[in-house]
Scaffold this active site. Structure first.
Site, short mmCIF file in Angstrom:
data_model
loop_
_atom_site.label_atom_id
_atom_site.label_comp_id
_atom_site.label_asym_id
_atom_site.label_seq_id
_atom_site.Cartn_x
_atom_site.Cartn_y
_atom_site.Cartn_z
CG ASP A 82 -32.82 -15.34 -0.88
OD1 ASP A 82 -34.05 -15.16 -1.01
OD2 ASP A 82 -32.32 -16.18 -0.10
N GLY A 83 -34.51 -12.16 -1.81
CA GLY A 83 -35.23 -11.27 -0.91
C GLY A 83 -35.92 -10.13 -1.63
N GLY A 84 -37.25 -10.10 -1.51
CA GLY A 84 -38.01 -8.99 -2.08
C GLY A 84 -38.05 -8.99 -3.60
CG MET A 106 -30.13 -18.04 6.28
SD MET A 106 -31.75 -17.42 5.80
CE MET A 106 -32.40 -18.87 4.98
N GLY A 156 -34.02 -14.09 7.34
CA GLY A 156 -34.83 -14.47 8.50
C GLY A 156 -36.32 -14.56 8.21
CG PHE A 157 -38.57 -12.49 9.17
CD1 PHE A 157 -39.30 -13.24 10.08
CD2 PHE A 157 -37.52 -11.71 9.63
CE1 PHE A 157 -39.00 -13.19 11.44
CE2 PHE A 157 -37.21 -11.66 10.98
CZ PHE A 157 -37.95 -12.40 11.89
N GLY A 158 -39.65 -14.14 5.08
CA GLY A 158 -40.14 -13.85 3.74
C GLY A 158 -40.91 -12.53 3.77
N GLY A 159 -41.19 -12.01 2.60
CA GLY A 159 -42.10 -10.86 2.50
C GLY A 159 -41.52 -9.52 2.90
CB SER A 204 -37.99 -19.25 -1.22
OG SER A 204 -38.06 -19.51 0.17
CB SER A 252 -44.07 -13.35 -0.47
OG SER A 252 -43.00 -12.50 -0.58
CG HIS A 269 -30.20 -19.45 1.98
ND1 HIS A 269 -30.98 -18.32 1.85
CD2 HIS A 269 -29.06 -19.06 2.60
CE1 HIS A 269 -30.35 -17.29 2.37
NE2 HIS A 269 -29.18 -17.71 2.84
CG MET A 315 -34.36 -19.69 8.42
SD MET A 315 -35.47 -18.29 8.52
CE MET A 315 -35.64 -17.86 6.79
CG ASP A 353 -35.05 -19.70 2.49
OD1 ASP A 353 -33.89 -19.35 2.23
OD2 ASP A 353 -36.04 -19.35 1.82
CG MET A 373 -28.46 -12.67 1.90
SD MET A 373 -29.60 -13.96 1.36
CE MET A 373 -31.13 -13.50 2.16
CG HIS A 386 -33.99 -20.66 -2.15
ND1 HIS A 386 -32.66 -20.44 -2.41
CD2 HIS A 386 -34.26 -19.98 -1.01
CE1 HIS A 386 -32.14 -19.67 -1.47
NE2 HIS A 386 -33.09 -19.38 -0.59
C1 DX5 Z 1 -34.98 -14.83 3.59
C2 DX5 Z 1 -34.85 -16.06 2.74
C3 DX5 Z 1 -35.51 -15.94 1.43
C4 DX5 Z 1 -37.00 -15.75 1.49
C5 DX5 Z 1 -37.36 -14.78 0.40
O1 DX5 Z 1 -34.23 -15.01 4.74
O2 DX5 Z 1 -33.48 -16.37 2.50
O3 DX5 Z 1 -35.17 -17.01 0.55
O4 DX5 Z 1 -37.73 -16.93 1.32
O5 DX5 Z 1 -38.68 -14.43 0.56
P1 DX5 Z 1 -39.35 -13.26 -0.30
O6 DX5 Z 1 -39.20 -13.61 -1.75
O7 DX5 Z 1 -40.76 -13.27 0.17
O8 DX5 Z 1 -38.61 -12.00 0.05
ZN ZN Z 2 -33.06 -17.92 0.96
#
Ligand code: DX5
Ligand code: ZN
Length: 223
Positions: A175-177, A68, A142-145, A8, A198, A66, A37, A35, A137, A33
């Protein structure tokens, strides 16, 4: 089949997208990917179709966009025209999910649907046969990390069982973490594609090493 990786670019250098995307495709990312938003459906604003067209000439790696954003039906044509290969939407953002999925197909892109952690599989039961991917999800968007929500492993397993019993072919994305610790768990639960921001961009040895590590830990879990 080995698990795919979709890095991403939410965690990329926003001043150097073209360089980062080139590096990801040279390191054999399966998808890029992207994102998107809007500051309404999720609290943050990222980028729009102009960014997709700006990085399109850099690579032939498929773009997995993606969305959002609220009312995505007003924007999917612009994203398709900009070179999105797959467009994933959230059911909460539109009153007419079935129509939107077919709008995406008619534009020549592959439709996906994303499930927030609190959104059940049953909410998309009647469109499962129309889509190319369900994106589970494993964080709130909304956020990475953010930290992986472990209860979502059961959702991945249920989806994989449902797909087998219905004889369907949609891909299961997560997707996520996703990182080297959680990749084996999602691989074992039945995921086909891991999205990672991340874990790819903040790896001390670079994006190539990060993707190798994710692939290896997923493959070991399935062996
Ligand atoms: C979150 C995004 C993800 C994000 C994942 O809203 O949809 O695609 O980039 O980030 P990580 O891998 O850091 O959780
Ligand atoms: Zn995403």
């Amino acid at each position: 089949m080995s698990i795919k990786i979709a890095p991403s670019i939410l965690s990329a250098d926003f001043g150097a997208f073209a360089d980062d995307v080139r590096e990801l495709s040279e390191a054999k990312a399966d998808y890029i990917h992207i994102d998107v938003m809007d500051g309404h459906f999720v609290p943050v604003i990222t980028f729009g179709p102009q960014l997709v067209s700006a990085i399109r000439p850099v690579t032939s790696t498929p773009f997995d966009v993606h969305l959002m954003i609220d009312s995505p039906e007003h924007f999917v044509a612009d994203f398709a025209k900009a070179g999105s290969n797959m467009i994933t939407v959230h059911p909460e953002t539109t009153a007419h999910l079935h129509r939107l999925i077919h709008q995406i197909k008619d534009l020549g892109a592959r439709p996906g649907v994303a499930l927030n952690p609190a959104t059940p599989i049953s909410s998309i039961e009647w469109v499962l046969g129309d889509i190319d991917r369900v994106l589970v999800m494993t964080v709130n968007p909304g956020f990475g990390g953010q930290a992986f929500i472990p209860e979502m492993l059961q959702k991945i397993r249920s989806l994989a069982e449902r797909r087998a019993s219905l004889g369907m072919r949609f891909e299961i994305g997560v997707d996520g973490g996703v990182n080297a610790d959680t990749a084996p768990l999602v691989a074992r639960a039945g995921a086909d594609v891991m999205i990672a921001g991340s874990a790819v961009f903040h790896h001390p040895e670079g994006v190539g090493a990060a993707m190798d590590e994710l692939r290896l830990s997923a493959a070991a879990a399935r062996a």
